[in-house]
Motif scaffolding. Structure first.
Motif, mmCIF file in Angstrom:
data_model
loop_
_atom_site.group_PDB
_atom_site.id
_atom_site.type_symbol
_atom_site.label_atom_id
_atom_site.label_comp_id
_atom_site.label_asym_id
_atom_site.label_seq_id
_atom_site.Cartn_x
_atom_site.Cartn_y
_atom_site.Cartn_z
ATOM 1 N N TYR A 157 2.604 -75.043 -16.937
ATOM 2 C CA TYR A 157 3.251 -76.330 -17.186
ATOM 3 C C TYR A 157 3.788 -76.935 -15.887
ATOM 4 O O TYR A 157 3.665 -78.138 -15.646
ATOM 5 N N LEU A 158 4.385 -76.100 -15.037
ATOM 6 C CA LEU A 158 4.890 -76.598 -13.764
ATOM 7 C C LEU A 158 3.752 -77.082 -12.874
ATOM 8 O O LEU A 158 3.913 -78.052 -12.113
ATOM 9 N N ASP A 159 2.616 -76.412 -12.948
ATOM 10 C CA ASP A 159 1.451 -76.865 -12.197
ATOM 11 C C ASP A 159 1.025 -78.260 -12.674
ATOM 12 O O ASP A 159 0.720 -79.151 -11.867
ATOM 13 N N PHE A 160 1.022 -78.439 -14.007
ATOM 14 C CA PHE A 160 0.720 -79.759 -14.557
ATOM 15 C C PHE A 160 1.756 -80.787 -14.106
ATOM 16 O O PHE A 160 1.413 -81.899 -13.689
ATOM 17 N N ALA A 161 3.050 -80.427 -14.166
ATOM 18 C CA ALA A 161 4.118 -81.360 -13.823
ATOM 19 C C ALA A 161 4.023 -81.786 -12.356
ATOM 20 O O ALA A 161 4.172 -82.971 -12.023
ATOM 21 N N LYS A 162 3.767 -80.830 -11.471
ATOM 22 C CA LYS A 162 3.655 -81.140 -10.047
ATOM 23 C C LYS A 162 2.490 -82.095 -9.796
ATOM 24 O O LYS A 162 2.628 -83.101 -9.074
ATOM 25 N N GLY A 163 1.348 -81.815 -10.412
ATOM 26 C CA GLY A 163 0.189 -82.681 -10.238
ATOM 27 C C GLY A 163 0.381 -84.050 -10.857
ATOM 28 O O GLY A 163 -0.036 -85.072 -10.283
ATOM 29 N N TYR A 164 1.048 -84.091 -12.012
ATOM 30 C CA TYR A 164 1.240 -85.371 -12.688
ATOM 31 C C TYR A 164 2.163 -86.293 -11.897
ATOM 32 O O TYR A 164 1.885 -87.486 -11.731
ATOM 33 N N ILE A 165 3.251 -85.736 -11.390
ATOM 34 C CA ILE A 165 4.191 -86.569 -10.628
ATOM 35 C C ILE A 165 3.562 -87.011 -9.313
ATOM 36 O O ILE A 165 3.774 -88.152 -8.860
ATOM 37 N N ALA A 166 2.763 -86.146 -8.685
ATOM 38 C CA ALA A 166 2.053 -86.554 -7.473
ATOM 39 C C ALA A 166 1.088 -87.704 -7.779
ATOM 40 O O ALA A 166 0.952 -88.658 -6.991
#
Length: 512
Positions: A143-152
């Motif tokens: 989920y954190l991987d998704f969150a980092k990519g989404y915000i970028a």
């Protein structure tokens, strides 16, 4: 003592040494303490990487935000000026459990923190009911991987300033962005995340700016609303709502889909850390008890030398050091020290009880089953309930606890409980209450909003013991709420016992 039997003979270490030490430590933890742990992934990091992990709330994957850099510079300055040391390890509540070890640690210290983190914290994360109910250790990293990519992606598409403004507002509301009394949704699985991406893309395409220009209802219509309509409105919006970030994410009329998703990311992370805030004493006590027990077992069996044991005990003593109240270093009760004392006291009561212990703890005194008692406590208690159940008169006397009354209307302090039969109960209850996060956290809820009328978001703060919010932070937070809501926001403080209004404040009274 045979040198060939030692896990390590010098302060130097290599990965074979770490592996050999972990296997021996794990065997003691599983076979003799009956621990139940996630698979362990150990990684070696530098002091700078440890500082970086501090700055991004201890997670291996995290989106960018200026506050993390600010925190990094502050911690780096303190570290390099010898104003503060670094943690010897960092452990992530995930499956597998990730344990970061500092490369500067000696072999003895690596063994100590391996027992503390890879066994003690790992067992607690996997088995405590709060973590089992409120977190999903198997999904947090993805989920954190998704969150980092989404915000970028949002930064590239909408600009760094726009994303930063939303993150600033969301971070300001993290304290009010958690569910306390109902189970939140689990973190998204891979299939759910794929569906999330499709939903966000659809919402981006179909987003309708007309939401922002809906006409307000006429004042006559608003005045004619009945109490039953108001009740129905609150019911449809599921008010009152304690999770402010959740309410804004679902109901704000000005947020675009990507902004709503950022709010959701921040509140999911806030929810992930919520159990840790409620279990600091019992969690650190568990880890400290485990490492102390395992290290002593290794020494008794000749697996670590006297020199290594002295180093371990020195570091252990530093961890559990409790300054007295008049010491300049005093900053409150050390959770490591209190937690360890509570665990060891359960062990003592189970094996060598006094007559007083038998009166206070008839179910465990003299039964000898301290392992089962501790495993049950680690699984089923948070700090407040653990202290309320297991703090003994012996520990109260050792820590010299007493209750001190400090009523604002009284000119003097009052000693409300001392070391007698009735006093022990009051002291235990008072100490437990001080760890009740629900009682100590500001209770602010969304109580009403008329989406078809003036759209004023009405918040209520239940004031306990006359303690109101600090004006500066209160007004700054109201600005952030107003930024996310888009319309007026009012905050009313009401006395928790009488319901009388203590104060009122609205965003229209606050300058930009």
């Amino acid at each position: 003592m045979r040198a060939g039997n030692l896990l390590f003979s010098t302060s130097d270490w290599d990965f074979q040494t770490l592996s050999r030490a972990y296997e021996t430590i794990e065997a003691i933890g599983l076979d003799e303490l009956h621990l139940d742990i996630y698979p362990v992934q150990m990684e070696i990091i530098s002091s700078e990487q440890m500082l970086d992990a501090y700055s991004s709330v201890g997670m291996p994957l995290m989106y960018r935000h200026w506050s993390f850099g600010k925190h990094f510079l502050y911690q780096d300055l303190l570290y390099r000026k010898a104003g503060r040391g670094l943690a010897y390890e960092l452990v992530i509540n995930s499956n597998p459990c990730i344990v970061y070890l500092m490369e500067e640690n000696t072999a003895a210290l690596q063994a100590l923190v391996t027992a503390h983190a890879a066994l003690g914290h790992n067992h607690f994360f996997k088995n405590n009911y709060l973590f089992r109910e409120w977190t999903d250790a198997g999904a947090i990293l993805s989920y954190l991987d998704f969150a980092k990519g989404y915000i970028a992606h949002c930064e590239d598409r909408h600009g760094l300033a726009a994303v930063e403004a939303i993150l600033d507002a969301a971070h300001a509301l993290m304290e009010q962005g958690v569910f306390r009394y109902r189970r939140p949704p689990k973190l998204s699985s891979e299939k759910q995340r794929e569906g999330l991406r499709e939903r966000l893309e659809y919402e981006e395409r179909s987003y309708n700016d007309l939401w922002r220009t809906l006409p307000a209802s006429k004042s006559g219509d608003q005045a004619s609303e009945t109490a039953s309509i108001m009740s129905e409105r609150k019911k449809s919006l599921k008010l009152p709502e304690e999770n402010l970030l959740y309410f804004l994410e679902k109901n704000s009329l000005i947020l675009e889909p990507w902004q709503r998703e950022i709010l959701r990311i921040v509140r999911v992370i806030a929810q992930y850390f919520y159990p840790q805030r409620q279990t600091q004493v019992v969690n650190e006590g568990c880890a400290t008890f485990v490492h102390y027990t395992i290290m002593n077992t290794l020494f008794d069996r000749g697996r670590i030398s006297e020199g290594a044991m002295l180093e371990i005990l020195r570091n252990h003593s530093n961890v559990i050091f409790q300054p007295s109240f008049d010491d300049p270093r005093f900053s409150g009760i050390n959770p490591y020290a209190l937690g360890l004392d509570l665990m060891q006291d359960i062990q003592r009561i189970s094996t060598q009880p006094t007559a007083e212990d038998r009166d206070w703890f008839p179910d465990i005194a003299g039964k000898g089953n301290w392992r089962e008692t501790l495993l049950d406590a680690w699984a089923n208690h948070r700090d407040e309930s653990f202290i309320r159940q297991y703090l003994s008169p012996t520990l109260i006397r050792k820590w010299r606890f007493f209750v001190l009354g400090d009523a604002a209307k009284e000119p003097q302090y009052e000693v409300g409980a001392i070391h007698n039969e009735r006093g022990y109960e009051k002291i235990r209850a008072a100490l437990a209450r001080s760890y009740d996060i629900g009682a100590n956290r500001s209770d602010i809820q969304v109580v009403d909003v008329d989406l078809l009328g003036d759209r004023c978001l009405r918040l209520q703060h239940k004031v306990n013991d006359g303690i109101v919010l600090e004006e500066g932070s209160r007004d700054a937070t109201l600005r952030h709420i107003h930024k996310l809501w888009g319309y007026e926001v009012s905050l009313v403080g009401t006395d928790a016992e009488t319901g009388a209004t203590v104060y009122e404040r609205s965003s229209s009274q606050i300058g930009d």
